[in-house]
Write a protein that holds these residues in place. Structure first.
Motif, PDB file in Angstrom:
ATOM      1  N   ALA A  38      -4.536   9.251   6.245  1.00 61.57           N
ATOM      2  CA  ALA A  38      -5.953   8.889   6.139  1.00 61.57           C
ATOM      3  C   ALA A  38      -6.139   7.619   5.320  1.00 61.57           C
ATOM      4  O   ALA A  38      -6.945   6.743   5.666  1.00 61.57           O
ATOM      5  CB  ALA A  38      -6.738  10.045   5.524  1.00 61.57           C
ATOM      6  N   ASP A  39      -5.382   7.498   4.243  1.00 65.76           N
ATOM      7  CA  ASP A  39      -5.494   6.309   3.392  1.00 65.76           C
ATOM      8  C   ASP A  39      -5.054   5.062   4.159  1.00 65.76           C
ATOM      9  O   ASP A  39      -5.731   4.019   4.113  1.00 65.76           O
ATOM     10  CB  ASP A  39      -4.642   6.486   2.139  1.00 65.76           C
ATOM     11  N   LEU A  40      -3.950   5.141   4.856  1.00 71.10           N
ATOM     12  CA  LEU A  40      -3.447   3.980   5.595  1.00 71.10           C
ATOM     13  C   LEU A  40      -4.391   3.597   6.731  1.00 71.10           C
ATOM     14  O   LEU A  40      -4.600   2.403   7.003  1.00 71.10           O
ATOM     15  CB  LEU A  40      -2.055   4.270   6.140  1.00 71.10           C
ATOM     16  N   GLU A  63       1.893   1.888  -3.502  1.00 71.35           N
ATOM     17  CA  GLU A  63       0.820   2.507  -4.287  1.00 71.35           C
ATOM     18  C   GLU A  63       0.730   4.004  -3.989  1.00 71.35           C
ATOM     19  O   GLU A  63       0.590   4.834  -4.900  1.00 71.35           O
ATOM     20  CB  GLU A  63      -0.513   1.823  -3.975  1.00 71.35           C
ATOM     21  N   LEU A  64       0.798   4.346  -2.705  1.00 74.22           N
ATOM     22  CA  LEU A  64       0.728   5.761  -2.327  1.00 74.22           C
ATOM     23  C   LEU A  64       1.925   6.529  -2.868  1.00 74.22           C
ATOM     24  O   LEU A  64       1.804   7.695  -3.266  1.00 74.22           O
ATOM     25  CB  LEU A  64       0.670   5.881  -0.799  1.00 74.22           C
ATOM     26  N   ARG A  83       0.828  -1.202   0.000  1.00 73.14           N
ATOM     27  CA  ARG A  83       0.000   0.000   0.000  1.00 73.14           C
ATOM     28  C   ARG A  83       0.867   1.259   0.000  1.00 73.14           C
ATOM     29  O   ARG A  83       0.549   2.246  -0.680  1.00 73.14           O
ATOM     30  CB  ARG A  83      -0.913   0.008   1.232  1.00 73.14           C
ATOM     31  N   PHE A 134      -3.174  13.103   3.613  1.00 73.11           N
ATOM     32  CA  PHE A 134      -3.657  12.163   2.596  1.00 73.11           C
ATOM     33  C   PHE A 134      -3.130  10.753   2.852  1.00 73.11           C
ATOM     34  O   PHE A 134      -3.883   9.771   2.832  1.00 73.11           O
ATOM     35  CB  PHE A 134      -3.229  12.665   1.216  1.00 73.11           C
ATOM     36  N   VAL A 135      -1.840  10.639   3.113  1.00 71.10           N
ATOM     37  CA  VAL A 135      -1.218   9.328   3.332  1.00 71.10           C
ATOM     38  C   VAL A 135      -1.754   8.694   4.610  1.00 71.10           C
ATOM     39  O   VAL A 135      -2.138   7.507   4.625  1.00 71.10           O
ATOM     40  CB  VAL A 135       0.315   9.462   3.391  1.00 71.10           C
ATOM     41  N   ALA A 192      -7.642   4.006   6.774  1.00 69.40           N
ATOM     42  CA  ALA A 192      -8.792   3.334   6.156  1.00 69.40           C
ATOM     43  C   ALA A 192      -8.431   1.929   5.699  1.00 69.40           C
ATOM     44  O   ALA A 192      -9.222   0.986   5.869  1.00 69.40           O
ATOM     45  CB  ALA A 192      -9.303   4.170   4.982  1.00 69.40           C
ATOM     46  N   PHE A 193      -7.236   1.765   5.132  1.00 66.99           N
ATOM     47  CA  PHE A 193      -6.792   0.454   4.647  1.00 66.99           C
ATOM     48  C   PHE A 193      -6.691  -0.539   5.806  1.00 66.99           C
ATOM     49  O   PHE A 193      -7.128  -1.701   5.691  1.00 66.99           O
ATOM     50  CB  PHE A 193      -5.440   0.604   3.942  1.00 66.99           C
ATOM     51  N   GLN A 251       1.022   7.519  -6.255  1.00 68.15           N
ATOM     52  CA  GLN A 251      -0.047   8.517  -6.274  1.00 68.15           C
ATOM     53  C   GLN A 251       0.466   9.909  -5.896  1.00 68.15           C
ATOM     54  O   GLN A 251      -0.025  10.923  -6.400  1.00 68.15           O
ATOM     55  CB  GLN A 251      -1.166   8.101  -5.318  1.00 68.15           C
TER      56      GLN A 251
END
Length: 386
Positions: free
Chosen positions: A273-275, A214-215, A211, A270-271, A277-278, A218
Motif C-alpha cells: 500500500a505504501d509503495l 525507509e520501509l 523508499r 502495509f508495504v 501511494a508513493f 519501519q
C-alpha cells in the motif's frame, strides 16, 4: 536397514533427470507415477498451462479426509558456472555422502518416501497416505500453488503435511513468507546534457529503492512481540537494479528486483500500500509531467505464504513422537509448507540433509541423514495401521 539400498538406487535414478527449474520435469513425474501405481496408488498428474511441467498427487488407502501427506518439489536449481568435481546429474557415493544436484534439495526425501510406498501399501488401513511432488518450487512455488487450487476444488482434505526440505531432520514449525517482485520503470531517453528533457528511469528507480530502505526500517517497529523468527521482523532485500546504456544517455528503462519476507500478512499489505501511494502520488506525476507515457509496473514473481507456528499442530506432535525430538524450530528460508497449511492441514518441514549444502557445487546428502529419514518414515507406517 533394507530400505536404504532401495532408496539409494531410486535416488540415483532421480538425480539422472536434470529437472532444472526452467526445463521440463515430465519424465521424472511419469517415472514416479509408475513406481507408485505399481504398488496400488491412485495417481493424478496435473500439467501446467505449457504442458511441459507437471505435479503428481497420489494416494494409498481409502478416499477419506485426514490423511498424511508427504511432499517434495521435483525441480532443482541450475549448475551453470558452478565448479563441480563430478557430473552433477550422476550420483556419486563417497565417504558416506551422496553427491549430485538435488540430493539434499530435495530428491533425497522424494526417493525415501517412494521407496517406502510398498511398505505403506501393506499397512495402510483407515488413514490414507498421500504423495505430492511439485514443479517450480525454486521459482516461486508455482506448482504447489496450482496443486492447492486443484485440491481445494476437489475437496481433497489431508490432515497432516510433512514437507521434506533439508532440515537435518529437525522439526520446523514456522518460517517467513517469501514475496518476490520485479518493478519496471519506463522513462524517456535523451542526451545526458539535457536531463530536464528526459525521464531518467534509473534515477526514479533509485528513489524507489530509497523508499524500500525507509520501509525496511519501519518494519522493525512492527515486529510482533512474540515473534520467534530471526530477525523477528519482516525483511526487505533489494537484489538488483538494472538500467542504462552509457554515461551520456538518459536511461529510458530500469528494473528493480526485490523481495520481502513477511512474519505476518499485514506487513505485506502495509508495504504494498505504501509503495502504491508513493508511485501514484509522487513518482508518476513527476515522470508524466515530462512524458505522458512514463510508467511504473510491478511484476509479481511469486507470493508464497509463510508457515505460521500453531498452538495445536498434529503434524508436529506426530513428528516429535517419531523422531524423539522434544520441540520444534523456525527457519529463515521458505518452503511450500504454508501453502498446504492454507488448505487447513497441520504442517511441518522435516527432511534429510542440510540447507547449507543446497544450491552449491558438490551438493551432497549424508548417508546417516538419509538413514534417519527412513527410520522416521518407517515408524510413520504405524500411524497408517492404527
Amino acid at each position: 536397514m533394507h530400505y536404504l539400498d532401495d532408496t539409494k538406487a531410486l535416488l540415483r535414478q532421480l538425480i539422472a533427470y536434470p529437472t532444472v527449474s526452467p526445463d521440463s520435469n515430465l519424465e521424472l513425474i511419469e517415472f514416479l507415477a509408475g513406481r507408485l501405481e505399481a504398488v496400488g496408488a491412485r495417481v493424478d498428474i496435473h500439467r501446467d498451462a505449457t504442458g511441459a511441467k507437471a505435479n503428481l498427487f497420489a494416494t494409498l488407502g481409502p478416499d477419506v479426509d485426514g490423511g498424511i501427506l508427504l511432499s517434495g518439489h521435483s525441480d532443482v536449481v541450475p549448475v551453470t558456472d558452478q565448479n563441480w568435481s563430478t557430473d552433477p546429474f550422476e550420483m556419486v557415493e563417497r565417504d558416506g555422502k551422496l553427491y549430485g544436484r538435488g540430493t539434499c534439495d530435495m530428491k533425497g526425501f522424494i526417493a525415501a518416501a517412494v521407496a517406502m510406498a510398498p511398505f505403506y501399501a501393506e499397512r495402510v488401513k483407515d488413514r490414507p497416505v498421500h504423495f505430492a511432488f511439485t514443479h517450480d518450487e525454486e521459482t516461486g512455488c508455482l506448482g504447489a500453488q496450482a496443486l492447492a487450487q486443484i485440491l481445494r476444488a476437489q475437496g481433497t482434505r489431508p490432515g497432516v503435511a510433512i514437507i521434506g526440505e533439508p532440515t537435518s531432520m529437525r522439526i520446523i514449525e514456522g518460517h517467513k513468507g517469501c514475496y518476490e517482485y520485479s518493478t519496471h520503470f519506463t522513462g524517456l531517453e535523451g542526451h545526458g546534457s539535457g536531463p530536464d528533457r528526459g525521464v531518467n528511469a534509473v534515477e526514479y528507480a533509485v528513489r524507489y529503492v530509497a523508499r524500500l530502505l525507509e520501509l525496511k526500517d519501519q518494519l522493525k517497529a512492527r515486529a510482533p512481540k512474540d515473534s520467534r523468527f530471526e530477525p523477528p521482523w519482516t525483511t526487505i532485500n533489494t537484489g538488483a537494479l538494472v538500467g542504462g546504456v552509457a554515461h551520456n544517455v538518459i536511461p529510458g528503462k530500469a528494473r528493480i528486483d526485490w523481495e520481502m519476507r513477511p512474519v505476518q500478512s499485514g506487513d505485506a499489505d502495509f508495504v504494498k500500500a505504501d509503495l502504491h501511494a508513493f508511485c501514484t502520488h509522487t513518482l508518476l506525476p513527476a515522470m508524466r509531467a515530462v512524458s505522458p507515457d512514463a510508467d511504473i509496473v510491478t511484476e509479481v514473481m511469486g507470493e508464497v505464504d509463510g508457515l505460521i507456528p500453531a498452538d495445536e499442530n498434529e503434524a508436529k506432535d506426530i513428528l516429535m513422537e517419531l523422531t524423539g525430538a522434544n520441540g520444534a524450530d523456525t527457519v529463515p528460508f521458505g518452503t511450500e509448507a504454508g501453502i498446504f497449511q492454507s488448505l487447513g492441514m497441520s504442517a511441518v518441514v522435516c527432511g534429510p540433509g542440510s540447507i547449507e549444502q543446497a544450491h552449491k557445487p558438490d551438493e551432497y546428502l549424508a548417508l546417516d541423514q538419509l538413514t534417519e529419514c527412513l527410520v522416521m518414515l518407517e515408524r510413520l507406517g504405524g500411524k497408517l495401521a492404527a
